[in-house]
Design a protein around this motif. Structure first.
Motif, PDB file in Angstrom:
ATOM      1  N   GLU A  98       0.757  -1.229   0.136  1.00 53.78           N
ATOM      2  CA  GLU A  98       0.233  -0.391  -0.426  1.00 53.78           C
ATOM      3  C   GLU A  98       0.759   1.251   0.322  1.00 53.78           C
ATOM      4  N   LEU A 101       1.501   2.467  -3.219  1.00 53.03           N
ATOM      5  CA  LEU A 101       0.254   2.795  -4.215  1.00 53.03           C
ATOM      6  C   LEU A 101       0.079   4.113  -4.034  1.00 53.03           C
ATOM      7  N   TYR A 129       2.184  -8.249  -7.625  1.00 52.85           N
ATOM      8  CA  TYR A 129       1.713  -7.438  -7.602  1.00 52.85           C
ATOM      9  C   TYR A 129       0.945  -7.147  -9.280  1.00 52.85           C
ATOM     10  N   TRP A 130      -0.228  -7.028  -9.267  1.00 49.87           N
ATOM     11  CA  TRP A 130      -0.682  -6.573 -10.663  1.00 49.87           C
ATOM     12  C   TRP A 130      -1.267  -4.819 -10.850  1.00 49.87           C
ATOM     13  N   LYS A 131      -1.364  -5.215  -9.897  1.00 46.58           N
ATOM     14  CA  LYS A 131      -2.031  -3.482  -9.641  1.00 46.58           C
ATOM     15  C   LYS A 131      -1.372  -2.574  -9.219  1.00 46.58           C
ATOM     16  N   GLU A 134      -0.143  -1.734 -13.349  1.00 49.34           N
ATOM     17  CA  GLU A 134      -1.542  -1.442 -13.910  1.00 49.34           C
ATOM     18  C   GLU A 134      -1.183   0.154 -13.452  1.00 49.34           C
ATOM     19  N   LEU A 135      -0.777   0.458 -12.214  1.00 47.96           N
ATOM     20  CA  LEU A 135      -0.933   2.382 -11.863  1.00 47.96           C
ATOM     21  C   LEU A 135      -0.088   2.828 -13.481  1.00 47.96           C
ATOM     22  N   ALA A 157       0.553  -5.749 -16.770  1.00 48.50           N
ATOM     23  CA  ALA A 157      -0.107  -6.647 -15.316  1.00 48.50           C
ATOM     24  C   ALA A 157      -1.287  -7.504 -16.404  1.00 48.50           C
ATOM     25  N   HIS A 163      -5.578 -10.085 -11.472  1.00 49.59           N
ATOM     26  CA  HIS A 163      -6.343  -9.001 -12.341  1.00 49.59           C
ATOM     27  C   HIS A 163      -7.647  -9.240 -13.023  1.00 49.59           C
TER      28      HIS A 163
END
Length: 449
Positions: A98, A101, A129-131, A134-135, A157, A163
């Protein structure tokens, strides 16, 4: 000797505690950004945490978010300390997903490239970790307007567990927009072959069929490369190794050599649109059955690599009229496109009616005819252009740019704009890292009283 050695051990053990509690007490007082600028390295603070890095990381995070929130609505406030803070935080506890992110989302308000730098660091600790990729892809698509890089990270991602379906769908969309149709199909097919959801399988199957049809259509056309844009409907192309001057069939863009200032400006804005989409780019063409016009120009229909029909696009977006003197197979489509553009005040049909945006929103208006309201912080004279700067940090923020050979058109001295609030209208482009509007005429600048 033993006493000296014992004293050294006591000092060694107590010094970290003293430093730690001094740091802790500073966070319990009124938040101060300077504290974050002078934070020691994350590795050192992790040692001070005495085996509990999450606690110290959470403490720093809580105080940082409090400070950030209390200043969010202060106009023009800067957060130079923000990247250093999250770099330290992710050194203290590199496996806290976190932190990457949250830090990346806040950093987009400072510098999107720093946001991506933090996320790249996160990818090295969390490769599955796909996030995170993706970000990064979202940052490239939404903030930096670089669909090729966005597609790459969305594809990364899409190959990671967990995902959602929109990730491969967006990867395919961005690859398609830049003309990489085969790559788009590969990403979509990978998801199509692994999902068990019948509805998604049907949806992705339709997307794949549509892209395969575009590839078949593209193979029927002649590849070419645009080397120069003269105006909205006339260009130079390299076709089969030979340079040709060409004209778009069914398109009539305003002339740029008009004596009437407004008509000349409309022609230059149409040229800006064509340059944005075509100059130094690969395209696909078909030659009209008439061959050439009376000036010897090759008459063509032109498609972008994504198979967007440019003859229709420039009319549809309001930067040209339909040329109806000679019939062609797409005439009805072009007439309808112009009708809709007029009705919706798109492009040149709406010039002067644009809603002004603040300069920080300029990057989101790339490829659009728009208006920006800003206070001119500085008028800077370069070798060939004059910059009306919305910020002293001109390399990363919006500028209005006037070429020196156009300055004679301005009755008012350009230096007089300094310190004044103005509205600039024009076509938004990107030069290196910052958005800009080329000001061809004084008709594009309005002083905001």
């Amino acid at each position: 000797m033993k006493r000296n050695f014992l004293a050294l051990i006591i000092i060694f053990l107590t010094l970290p505690l003293i430093v730690f509690f001094n740091v802790k007490s500073s966070f319990l007082s009124k938040p101060n950004p300077d504290v974050y600028l002078y934070l020691p390295s994350g590795n050192y603070l992790r040692t001070l945490s005495m085996g509990n890095p999450s606690f110290l990381g959470d403490l720093i995070m809580a105080r940082a978010l409090t400070y950030f929130g209390s200043h969010y609505y202060q106009r023009g406030y800067k957060y130079e300390w923000l990247y250093h803070l999250f770099d330290v935080l992710t050194d203290i506890d590199p496996y806290n997903k976190e932190s990457y992110l949250i830090g990346a989302r806040l950093l987009t308000l400072v510098d999107v490239n720093l946001s991506n730098k933090l996320l790249e660091k996160g990818m090295s600790y969390h490769p599955d970790y796909w996030k995170i990729p993706e970000l990064i892809g979202f940052n490239y698509f939404y903030h930096l307007k670089e669909p090729a890089k966005a597609a790459k990270y969305y594809e990364i991602a899409s190959n990671l567990p967990g995902h959602p379906p929109y990730v491969p769908s967006l990867a395919g969309k961005f690859y398609s927009e830049i003309g990489m149709l085969e790559e788009a199909i590969k990403v979509l097919r990978n998801f199509y072959e692994t999902t068990e959801d019948k509805r998604l399988k049907e949806d992705f199957g339709e997307q794949i069929e549509e892209l395969e049809q575009k590839i078949r259509e593209r193979r029927e056309k002649i590849p070419a490369r645009v080397t120069k844009v003269f105006d909205g409907d006339t260009f130079n192309l390299i076709i089969n190794g030979r340079e040709e001057k060409v004209r778009l069939v069914g398109v009539d863009a305003p002339e740029i050599d008009e004596e009437r200032e407004k008509v000349r400006l409309m022609g230059l804005l149409a040229r800006d649109f064509a340059q944005f989409h075509l100059e130094n780019k690969d395209v696909y063409i078909l030659i009209d059955k008439q061959g050439r016009d009376r000036y010897g120009r090759l008459l063509i229909y032109l498609w972008l690599p994504s198979m967007v029909f440019f003859n229709e696009l420039i009319i549809e977006e309001g930067f040209a009229n339909v040329y109806t003197r000679f019939y062609h197979p797409y005439q009805k489509r072009f007439i309808e496109a112009e009708r809709v553009a007029r009705e919706r005040n798109k492009g040149l049909w709406g010039f002067g009616k644009e809603i002004p945006y603040p300069p920080q929103d300029a990057i989101y208006l790339l490829g659009k005819l728009c208006a920006i309201r800003f206070k001119v912080q500085k008028v800077y004279f370069g070798r060939s252009v004059v910059y009306l700067q919305s910020s002293l940090d001109w390399q990363r923020n919006f500028n209005a740019v006037i070429f020196l050979n156009d300055t004679g058109r301005f009755r008012k001295g350009i230096k007089e704009y300094e310190g004044k609030e103005i509205i600039v209208r024009g076509f938004m482009k990107k030069y290196k890292e910052h958005p800009e509007i080329i000001v061809h005429s004084p008709l594009q600048i309005e002083e905001n009283e």
